[in-house]
Scaffold this active site. Structure first.
Site, PDB file in Angstrom:
ATOM      1  CG  HIS A   1      29.459  28.151  93.998  1.00 45.69           C
ATOM      2  ND1 HIS A   1      28.760  27.641  92.926  1.00 45.69           N
ATOM      3  CD2 HIS A   1      29.144  29.467  94.041  1.00 45.69           C
ATOM      4  CE1 HIS A   1      28.039  28.609  92.384  1.00 45.69           C
ATOM      5  NE2 HIS A   1      28.269  29.735  93.020  1.00 45.69           N
TER       6      HIS A   1
ATOM      7  CG  ASN B   1      33.364  23.519  88.350  1.00 44.10           C
ATOM      8  OD1 ASN B   1      32.137  23.655  88.301  1.00 44.10           O
ATOM      9  ND2 ASN B   1      34.110  23.399  87.263  1.00 44.10           N
TER      10      ASN B   1
ATOM     11  CG  ASP C   1      36.183  20.081  90.172  1.00 44.63           C
ATOM     12  OD1 ASP C   1      35.384  19.900  89.243  1.00 44.63           O
ATOM     13  OD2 ASP C   1      37.085  20.946  90.109  1.00 44.63           O
TER      14      ASP C   1
ATOM     15  CG  ASN D   1      27.614  25.564  78.101  1.00 46.11           C
ATOM     16  OD1 ASN D   1      28.332  25.182  79.018  1.00 46.11           O
ATOM     17  ND2 ASN D   1      26.290  25.420  78.115  1.00 46.11           N
TER      18      ASN D   1
ATOM     19  N   GLY E   1      31.263  25.958  80.211  1.00 43.98           N
ATOM     20  CA  GLY E   1      30.643  24.813  80.884  1.00 43.98           C
ATOM     21  C   GLY E   1      29.729  25.156  82.031  1.00 43.98           C
ATOM     22  CB  THR E   2      28.346  27.748  83.677  1.00 44.12           C
ATOM     23  OG1 THR E   2      27.371  28.008  84.693  1.00 44.12           O
ATOM     24  CG2 THR E   2      28.495  28.977  82.806  1.00 44.12           C
ATOM     25  CB  SER E   3      23.171  25.609  83.286  1.00 47.47           C
ATOM     26  OG  SER E   3      23.336  25.796  84.691  1.00 47.47           O
TER      27      SER E   3
END
Ligand code: APR
Length: 236
Positions: A116, A99, A101, A208, A182-184
């Site tokens: 990232h 993330n 954010d 998830n 919380g990741t695909s």
């Protein structure tokens, strides 16, 4: 929501947590995929690649402006706070976040690697000077050389910071607990970290809404991170 058997934190020395956009959904920041995902409305090729940046820096800037706007104003949620609490109990807890954010740091986590990058920093597209903290929402230009600015984030077609890759590899080698939240699990290299953790012999737990796209011997807890993480850690 799956049944939760709390993890006794004192059983682990080195805890590594990989987080993705799903952990910030409860804070009002849209994920990238699935319901309400950014990539269901926008085209990655048009606004999230190094090529798109060269062709149309303003389009790339505008595509992510909502993340800077939102994450500047929203509080971390119970999931972020639970991970900050975990680090207080075990200082060898590290968060590898996809993330941008900054909500983990806002929640109080100190050991955070931003795989990232960060939406809270901008950088000259001519790289005439280092990234700098920036709250500006509107597309704007480098004060030093006049080139368009970009966010200090990793776009598709770009590689992660080599220092971060090195630190991540060391952390995963030592991990005895690896949480995925919380990741695909489809964007590499982050999606491959679970293999590193497995090779290190770490216990693996996945929190998830749905299972990861590959099957792994792990504790699979389906549900919302903001509901599960506050109950997941046993500090006795
Ligand atoms: N609790 C737990 N999981 C959730 C929640 C929630 N409240 N809400 C959504 N999820 C899950 C979704 O089911 C999905 O599997 O979080 C995942 C979010 O997946 P993505 O939107 O693909 O986000 P992420 O995995 O972080 O994307 C990885 O892709 O676009 C690039 O650079 C971008 O860092 C991003 C990378």
């Amino acid at each position: 929501m799956s049944k939760i058997t709390p993890l006794r934190v004192r059983d682990y020395r080195n805890i590594v947590v990989l987080t993705g956009a799903g952990i910030s959904v409860a804070s009002g920041i849209a994920p990238f995929r699935g319901p309400g995902g950014l990539w269901t409305e926008k085209d990655i090729e048009e606004c999230a690649t190094a090529t798109a940046l060269k062709l149309n820096p303003k389009k790339v800037w505008d595509a992510f402006a909502f993340v800077r706007q939102k994450s500047d104003s929203v509080p971390p949620n119970a999931a972020h706070l639970a991970l900050a609490e975990l680090e207080k109990h075990n200082p060898n807890t590290w968060i590898l976040t996809q993330n941008i954010d900054g909500l983990h740091q806002k929640a109080g986590s100190k050991n955070v690697l931003e795989l990232h990058g960060s939406i809270h920093r901008s950088q000259c597209t001519r790289y005439c000077s280092p990234p700098f903290p920036d709250k500006e929402i509107a597309f704007h230009y480098c004060k030093k050389c006049g080139a368009p600015l970009r966010y200090d984030i990793v776009l598709f077609e770009e590689s992660l910071d080599s220092q971060i890759i090195q630190e991540t590899a060391q952390l995963l080698e030592q991990a005895d607990l690896f949480l995925v939240v919380g990741t695909s699990g489809i964007v590499f290299p982050a999606a491959g970290f679970i293999y590193n953790a497995q090779r290190a012999g770490a216990k693996i737990a996945v929190v998830n809404l749905e299972p990861l796209p590959y099957h792994f011997p792990c504790i699979q807890i389906n549900g919302k991170a903001e509901e599960i993480l506050p109950q997941l850690f046993d500090y006795s």
